[in-house]
Each structure stands twice: as structure tokens, then as C-alpha cells.
Design an enzyme around this catalytic site. Structure first.
Site, PDB file in Angstrom:
ATOM      1  N   THR A   7      31.235  25.156 -50.155  1.00  0.00           N
ATOM      2  CA  THR A   7      29.885  24.342 -49.245  1.00  0.00           C
ATOM      3  C   THR A   7      29.226  23.225 -50.080  1.00  0.00           C
ATOM      4  O   THR A   7      28.983  23.311 -51.004  1.00  0.00           O
ATOM      5  CB  THR A   7      28.656  25.384 -48.763  1.00  0.00           C
ATOM      6  N   HIS A   8      28.837  22.035 -49.142  1.00  0.00           N
ATOM      7  CA  HIS A   8      28.669  21.000 -49.880  1.00  0.00           C
ATOM      8  C   HIS A   8      29.508  20.240 -51.127  1.00  0.00           C
ATOM      9  O   HIS A   8      29.072  19.937 -51.696  1.00  0.00           O
ATOM     10  CB  HIS A   8      27.115  21.301 -50.220  1.00  0.00           C
ATOM     11  N   SER A  21      50.589   6.495 -64.663  1.00  0.00           N
ATOM     12  CA  SER A  21      50.477   5.104 -64.857  1.00  0.00           C
ATOM     13  C   SER A  21      50.972   4.254 -65.996  1.00  0.00           C
ATOM     14  O   SER A  21      51.671   4.275 -66.845  1.00  0.00           O
ATOM     15  CB  SER A  21      48.956   4.979 -65.179  1.00  0.00           C
ATOM     16  N   LYS A  70      47.709   9.762 -68.423  1.00  0.00           N
ATOM     17  CA  LYS A  70      47.482   9.731 -67.118  1.00  0.00           C
ATOM     18  C   LYS A  70      49.292  10.886 -66.480  1.00  0.00           C
ATOM     19  O   LYS A  70      49.932  10.654 -66.224  1.00  0.00           O
ATOM     20  CB  LYS A  70      47.920   9.035 -66.408  1.00  0.00           C
ATOM     21  N   ASN A  85      49.354  11.160 -61.434  1.00  0.00           N
ATOM     22  CA  ASN A  85      48.437  11.098 -60.330  1.00  0.00           C
ATOM     23  C   ASN A  85      49.125  11.983 -59.388  1.00  0.00           C
ATOM     24  O   ASN A  85      50.396  11.944 -59.390  1.00  0.00           O
ATOM     25  CB  ASN A  85      48.956   9.401 -60.640  1.00  0.00           C
ATOM     26  N   TYR A  94      53.750  -0.856 -13.733  1.00  0.00           N
ATOM     27  CA  TYR A  94      54.322  -0.651 -14.976  1.00  0.00           C
ATOM     28  C   TYR A  94      53.570  -2.754 -15.376  1.00  0.00           C
ATOM     29  O   TYR A  94      53.336  -3.467 -14.272  1.00  0.00           O
ATOM     30  CB  TYR A  94      55.804  -0.801 -14.704  1.00  0.00           C
ATOM     31  N   LYS A 141      55.768   1.861 -27.783  1.00  0.00           N
ATOM     32  CA  LYS A 141      56.725   2.547 -28.435  1.00  0.00           C
ATOM     33  C   LYS A 141      57.284   2.314 -30.228  1.00  0.00           C
ATOM     34  O   LYS A 141      56.312   3.172 -30.615  1.00  0.00           O
ATOM     35  CB  LYS A 141      58.310   2.412 -28.277  1.00  0.00           C
TER      36      LYS A 141
END
Ligand code: ARG
Length: 468
Positions: A164-165, A286, A292, A294, A326, A334
Site C-alpha cells: 500500500t502506498h 538501447s 539495457k 527496456n 444531424y 469516426k
């Protein structure tokens, strides 16, 4: 009056009272075919149903309707084969298809638009399109849930810190944690199903706004298109876009739910957590830092609510304050909706892929679950259960013991009994049975709790629910 040479010809489908065609700017702001050509299949379905109904009601000759339907199927084949020549001059999907039909079958094509307008036509097409989108998304959410349940099955007994937190709180089962997302996905499915149910009414036959003087059969077209019923008010039929808003609202909420797991994947796969790994299939490198890996897909899924909730805002604002019936403003619906649905479907596919792909570092998770005095509540509960203390007092005593342990830099389980007894003389050796992350997780057997036995029950329930 002779027409100026630089003025383009008037539109063949609606230009009867026009001497010239639109300026380039007029055409540029008006054209929608690059977007609404995605409605071609639905537009043809709607036209086929309409043509058959016109013949059945004696409004056009049966032979003409037959030619129209055959022609429409040929147009469909051309669209599917990507042979169809879409024209900006013809504005939108409806006029492109009708113009091509005219090329193919000649005069009868002009009878198709009897007792119909593009206003009820586009509302019909869009509802059909969104109905299919809801069904696809439901299938994708079910696939996502299946991936979660499979992982949960592998990890019902795997202990991890619950937060929590984002601070270590109490140990939980990883399977339990993952199934929490399956629950949210089920509510997402409910929202899409609900929107689908309400949008499944037919606007066709409302015509421009007021209905028509022709003796049409709206029940017949509604049924042919799989709608539950014709819409009862012609003005509402061509004006409403709240059906799209509902789907976008469901999409926005769904994307937010997905983003939370996406965020946890980013955290879990970090060097700091080391709870999980994504395979090469869902990792990127990377271009500058060779070490890395990612989690780009998780980050992009985390970002999608920006676009999808944005789409909801966009359409809300387009619709706000529009008078009935209309207005061309509504053509913007759309592009906004298609983009959002595309984004959601991609995010769902990526999250499903990652949910299945994740491999978890059980040892790291277990070690983390045991840190941060995650068993402090268990100590307090023990004081309540075994010594009959009120919980508030037990909480205070456990807090004091945590303070001592923290000072000595040891977990509660490593604290000598005498040290605990110095705080609370009633404590005896039995307390050690509750002082571990595993014991803490196993003890939470209340309905909906994290005890693996409970998680196993839920897995069985999910398997049954997701069958087939
Ligand atoms: N392309 C239009 C739209 O998507 C179709 C309806 C046009 N109706 C009209 N009266 N101009 O909204």
C-alpha cells in the site's frame, strides 16, 4: 449562365441545385473517405438489407433490388481485394460506394437511396462497426484473463510483498495479485457488453431526420442487420452518438486498468525490484547503453489512456451543445473512435502477450516479502487471538516490538523471545509460528483473501468461467 472554367463540376449525387463544385479548401475540410472507408462492409450490409426491404415493400421492383444486391456484392469484392478506387471528390464511404454501384449497374443504382439518407445510413454503419468492436474486445479481454489465470496457477503459492502506498504492507500470493487484474477485466467486459446491448438498435429508416412517406418496414431491416429493434424516434436515431461515447468510456476505463499492470511490469522488471523478467520477445535494447533491456511495450500500454481517455473527451466536446438532428460536426466521431479502438486492441494484445511472457524470480519476491516487517500485523493478530488484547492495544505493542527490531536491524522472527517479553510479558514461543511471510500469506483464509487455498478456489472458478 456559363460555368467558369476553373470551377470544378458539381457533385453528381447531390449537386442538382449547384452550378459548381467545392473549392479545394471546402473539399479538404469536408472529405471523410480516408477515415470512413473502414465502414465499407457495414455500409454494404446496410444497403443490401435496405434494398431487399424496398423490394419486399413494393417500393422498388424486385428485379431492380436483385441487380442492386448483386452490384453491391461486386463492390464488396472490390473493396476486399483492395481494387476499389476511393475518390476524395466523392466525399465519404457512402457516396463512393453508391457511385461505383452506378458505374457497375447503371440506372437501378439510383433507386437504392429511396427512403433513406446518409444520416440514418452512417448511424447504422457506425453502430454495426462498434458492435463488432465490442465483440472483438470481449474476446481479447477473455484471452487476457486466460493468460492471467495460467500465471496465477503457476504462482498460487508464490509469496510476494503486497503494497500500500508502494510500501511493503503484507505478504500476498502472486497468483492472488494477478487474479485481481482478471476481476477488473471482467468488469471491463461487463461495461462493453452493456454498451453493446444499448447500441444494438437500428436507426435505418429514420431517413434524414423525420422518417419517410414510403411504406418501409423497419422491423425487417433491423432484423436483417441483427439489431434488436428499430429505434423509436427518427430524430434520436440520426442524432444520438451516446452509443459511441459509452464504448469510449468503457475503452478509457479498460485502458486505465491495463495501465496499472503495465506500470507494475515496468517496476517488477527493474533492477531495483528484480521480481520478473520479460523475454526478448517483449524487451527492447538501447542504442547507446548495451546492457539495457527496456519494457517498451509495457510503457506504451501504460501511455495509452492518454490517447483513449483523450478520445472520450474529444467526442464529448464534439457532441456537447449540438442541436437536433444531424450536424456535420458528428462526422468527426469516426476518426476519434477508430483510433481509440485501435489503440485499445493493441494495448490488450500487448498486455496479454506480456502477461503470458513474464517469468518471475520467486526467490527475490520471497525475500522481499519477508522484509519491511510485513508480518507486523500477524504479530498484532496473535496478541489479540492468544492474549485476548483489544486490537488497538495489540497494534501498539507490535509497533513497539518492530521499533526494537528495527534498531537491532533484524526481522521480527530473529528477535529473541526475551526482547519481545520485555515489551509484552505475555508473549511466548508459540509466537514464532506466525512470524514469516509464508505463514502470514497462508493464514489469510477469509473469503477473497490471499491464502493459496483460497486462490486455488478462485483459479477453479475462473477456469469454469473462461471455458470454451
Ligand atoms: N460522412 C457523413 C458523416 O460521417 C455522412 C452523413 C452526411 N450527412 C449529411 N447530411 N451531409 O457524418
Amino acid at each position: 449562365m456559363s460555368r467558369r472554367k476553373d470551377v470544378p463540376a458539381a457533385n453528381a449525387l447531390w449537386g442538382g441545385r449547384f452550378d459548381g463544385g467545392p473549392s479545394a479548401i471546402m473539399q479538404a475540410i469536408n472529405v471523410s473517405v480516408d477515415t470512413d472507408r473502414r465502414l465499407a462492409e457495414q455500409d454494404i450490409d446496410g444497403s443490401v438489407a435496405h434494398a431487399r426491404m424496398l423490394a419486399a415493400c413494393g417500393i422498388v421492383a424486385a428485379a431492380d433490388a436483385e441487380v442492386i444486391v448483386t452490384g453491391l456484392e461486386q463492390v464488396r469484392a472490390e473493396v476486399r481485394a483492395a481494387e476499389f478506387q476511393w475518390s476524395h471528390a466523392l466525399e465519404d464511404v457512402h457516396m463512393n460506394i453508391e457511385a461505383r454501384l452506378k458505374e457497375l449497374i447503371g440506372e437501378p443504382a439510383g433507386r437504392l437511396h429511396t427512403a433513406r439518407s446518409r444520416n440514418d445510413q452512417v448511424a447504422t454503419d457506425f453502430r454495426l462497426w462498434l458492435r463488432e468492436a465490442c465483440d472483438r474486445i470481449d474476446g481479447q479481454l477473455a484471452a487476457f484473463q486466460r493468460a492471467l489465470v495460467e500465471q496465477a496457477d503457476r504462482h498460487a503459492e508464490t509469496v510476494m510483498p503486497g503494497f500500500t502506498h508502494l510500501q511493503t504492507a503484507q505478504p500476498v500470493s502472486l497468483g492472488h495479485h494477478l487474479l485481481s487484474y482478471a476481476e477488473a477485466a471482467q468488469r471491463d467486459r461487463g461495461r462493453f457488453a452493456d454498451a453493446r446491448k444499448r447500441l444494438n438498435e437500428s436507426p435505418l429508416g429514420a431517413a434524414a431526420l423525420a422518417g419517410t412517406a414510403f411504406p418501409i418496414d423497419r422491423e425487417m431491416t433491423a432484423k436483417a442487420l441483427g439489431f434488436d429493434r428499430p429505434m423509436a424516434n427518427s430524430l434520436d436515431a440520426v442524432s444520438a452518438r451516446d452509443f459511441a461515447l459509452e464504448v469510449l468510456a468503457a475503452a478509457a476505463i479498460c485502458s486505465v486498468n491495463l495501465s496499472r499492470l503495465a506500470e507494475e511490469i515496468v517496476l517488477w522488471t527493474s533492477r531495483q525490484f528484480r521480481f520478473a523478467q520479460l523475454s526478448d520477445a517483449f524487451s527492447t535494447g538501447s542504442s547507446i547503453m548495451p546492457q539495457k533491456r527496456n519494457p517498451d511495450a509495457a510503457e506504451l500500454a501504460r501511455a495509452k489512456p492518454g490517447r483513449i481517455a483523450g478520445a472520450l473527451q474529444s467526442l464529448l466536446i464534439v457532441m456537447k451543445g449540438l442541436p437536433l438532428a444531424y450536424s456535420k460536426d458528428m462526422q468527426e466521431d469516426k476518426a476519434i473512435t477508430f483510433q481509440a479502438i485501435d489503440d485499445l486492441e493493441l494495448a490488450l494484445a500487448a498486455m496479454t502477450g506480456m502477461a503470458a511472457d513474464l517469468s518471475f524470480d520467486i526467490k527475490t519476491m520471497a525475500a522481499a516479502a519477508g522484509e519491511g516487517y510485513s508480518d507486523a500485523t500477524d504479530l498484532a493478530d496473535w496478541l489479540v487471538r492468544e492474549l485476548g488484547k483489544p486490537f488497538r492495544e495489540a497494534h501498539h505493542v507490535a509497533g513497539a516490538i518492530v521499533k526494537v527490531a528495527e534498531k537491532q536491524g533484524v526481522p521480527l522472527s530473529a528477535l529473541p523471545l526475551e526482547t519481545m517479553q520485555a515489551v509484552e510479558p505475555g508473549i511466548d514461543a508459540r509466537v514464532h509460528s506466525v512470524l514469516s511471510a509464508q505463514a502470514s500469506m497462508n493464514s489469510r483464509t477469509s473469503y477473497g483473501g490471499t491464502a493459496p487455498a483460497r486462490v486455488r478456489e478462485q483459479i477453479a472458478r475462473w477456469r469454469e468461467r473462461l471455458k470454451g
